[in-house]
Design an enzyme around this catalytic site. Structure first.
Site, PDB file in Angstrom:
ATOM      1  N   CYS A   1       0.816  -1.274   0.028  1.00 40.29           N
ATOM      2  CA  CYS A   1      -0.091   0.277  -0.011  1.00 40.29           C
ATOM      3  C   CYS A   1       1.041   1.136   0.011  1.00 40.29           C
ATOM      4  O   CYS A   1       1.307   1.641  -0.958  1.00 40.29           O
ATOM      5  CB  CYS A   1      -1.053  -0.113   1.344  1.00 40.29           C
ATOM      6  SG  CYS A   1      -2.355   1.231   0.963  1.00 40.29           S
TER       7      CYS A   1
ATOM      8  N   ARG B   1     -12.800   5.869   0.365  1.00 40.33           N
ATOM      9  CA  ARG B   1     -11.662   4.837   0.558  1.00 40.33           C
ATOM     10  C   ARG B   1     -12.116   3.334   0.076  1.00 40.33           C
ATOM     11  O   ARG B   1     -13.188   3.225   0.030  1.00 40.33           O
ATOM     12  CB  ARG B   1     -11.440   4.904   2.298  1.00 40.33           C
ATOM     13  CG  ARG B   1     -10.868   6.089   2.814  1.00 40.33           C
ATOM     14  CD  ARG B   1     -10.289   5.718   4.142  1.00 40.33           C
ATOM     15  NE  ARG B   1      -9.033   4.901   4.090  1.00 40.33           N
ATOM     16  CZ  ARG B   1      -8.000   5.387   4.050  1.00 40.33           C
ATOM     17  NH1 ARG B   1      -7.674   6.570   3.716  1.00 40.33           N
ATOM     18  NH2 ARG B   1      -6.917   4.448   3.939  1.00 40.33           N
TER      19      ARG B   1
ATOM     20  N   HIS C   1      -3.340  -5.541   2.944  1.00 40.56           N
ATOM     21  CA  HIS C   1      -2.732  -5.428   4.313  1.00 40.56           C
ATOM     22  C   HIS C   1      -2.776  -6.545   5.176  1.00 40.56           C
ATOM     23  O   HIS C   1      -3.361  -7.520   5.110  1.00 40.56           O
ATOM     24  CB  HIS C   1      -3.685  -4.073   4.984  1.00 40.56           C
ATOM     25  CG  HIS C   1      -2.977  -2.759   4.432  1.00 40.56           C
ATOM     26  ND1 HIS C   1      -1.636  -2.621   4.771  1.00 40.56           N
ATOM     27  CD2 HIS C   1      -3.684  -1.927   3.878  1.00 40.56           C
ATOM     28  CE1 HIS C   1      -1.559  -1.277   4.360  1.00 40.56           C
ATOM     29  NE2 HIS C   1      -2.648  -0.781   3.863  1.00 40.56           N
TER      30      HIS C   1
HETATM   31  N1  GLN Z   1      -2.230   6.779   2.793  1.00 42.09           N
HETATM   32  C1  GLN Z   1      -2.393   5.971   1.606  1.00 42.09           C
HETATM   33  C2  GLN Z   1      -3.510   5.885   1.125  1.00 42.09           C
HETATM   34  O1  GLN Z   1      -4.735   6.199   1.812  1.00 42.09           O
HETATM   35  C3  GLN Z   1      -1.923   4.721   1.958  1.00 42.09           C
HETATM   36  C4  GLN Z   1      -2.641   3.819   3.081  1.00 42.09           C
HETATM   37  C5  GLN Z   1      -2.279   2.457   3.325  1.00 42.09           C
HETATM   38  O2  GLN Z   1      -0.805   2.368   3.524  1.00 42.09           O
HETATM   39  N2  GLN Z   1      -3.022   1.879   4.063  1.00 42.09           N
HETATM   40  O3  GLN Z   1      -4.110   5.448   0.293  1.00 42.09           O
END
Ligand code: GLN
Length: 249
Positions: free
Chosen positions: A97, A131, A199
């Protein structure tokens, strides 16, 4: 070649500055699956003010926008050159990510600020108002020879990543958003870099991917005569198949 003479060095990049999403379990999975085979695994840690220990595997997890900006602002040309050189030497790199985004050309964050990336990956990322969060199932790019052709994961990002011409996706979305929620691609492959949005316990959930990473690193270090002895993954695969069935994929 018997395994007790083998060892791997694994460097965990920015373990404190970019540690929001529980990705550190991937280091444990790599270490244990090495040790269960008699392969010694030495873990090294390198954050903003540390030098980077030359290793066989590099792991770098995710982080919030502000953490990414801090890392980007403190990334020296020396470290960029070092990582470029390691990638050219086919060292294995696993990016999750936020680090995936920073290994690209740039990331336009949720405040519309352009965070400069390292530029090793031919990708760019643009934050989106929505998101992308949830469970994932990814069909892996056949360029990666995995015993099981799918991985299961969990994503949580606002960034939408778009691949350039000279880069392959890590896989294709069967469940979830993946790179951007549009083109059904997930992650990126470049030399021995595996970059993705998966993740948390990515490697504990997918022992076949863990073993692929270990094998690539051993082959790169000791040559192609390395063979990885099988482990009893019955429990891991029971969990894997339970989730696949639950997702009806
Ligand atoms: N800040 C970045 C986003 O929101 C990466 C997030 C993350 O590493 N989960 O896409």
């Amino acid at each position: 070649m018997n395994n007790e003479k083998l060892s791997l060095d694994i460097t965990f990049l920015f373990p404190n500055t970019m540690s929001t999403y529980g990705d550190s379990g991937n280091i444990l999975a790599l270490k244990k699956r090495c040790e269960w085979r008699g392969v010694e695994a030495f873990i090294h840690y390198s954050d903003i003010y540390d030098s980077i220990y030359s290793s066989d595997i590099y792991f770098w997890g995710g982080g919030q926008d502000i953490a990414q900006e801090i890392v980007s602002n403190n990334f020296s040309q020396q470290k960029i050159d070092f990582l470029n050189n390691e990638v050219e030497k086919s060292k294995v790199v696993l990016l999750i990510c936020g680090s995936y985004q920073l290994m690209g050309k740039y990331y336009i964050d949720s405040n519309n600020k352009k965070i400069t990336g390292i530029g090793i990956l031919d990708v760019y990322t643009q934050s989106s108002p929505k998101r992308m969060i949830g469970n994932t199932v990814i069909e892996i790019n056949t360029k990666i020879k995995l015993k099981i052709k799918k991985i299961i994961g969990f994503e949580n990002h606002s960034g939408q990543t778009f691949l350039g011409k000279n880069i392959e996706p890590f896989g294709y979305v069967k469940l979830g958003f993946g790179n951007n929620g549009f083109d059904k691609t997930e992650g990126a492959l470049f030399k021995n870099i595996i970059a993705c949005y998966q993740h948390g316990p990515l490697l504990p959930k997918n022992p076949h991917l863990t073993d692929y990473i270990i094998l690539k690193a051993l082959e790169n270090k000791y040559g192609l005569s390395v063979n990885l002895q099988e482990l009893d993954d019955s429990l891991e695969l029971k969990a894997f198949n339970t989730l696949l069935n639950r997702f009806k994929i």
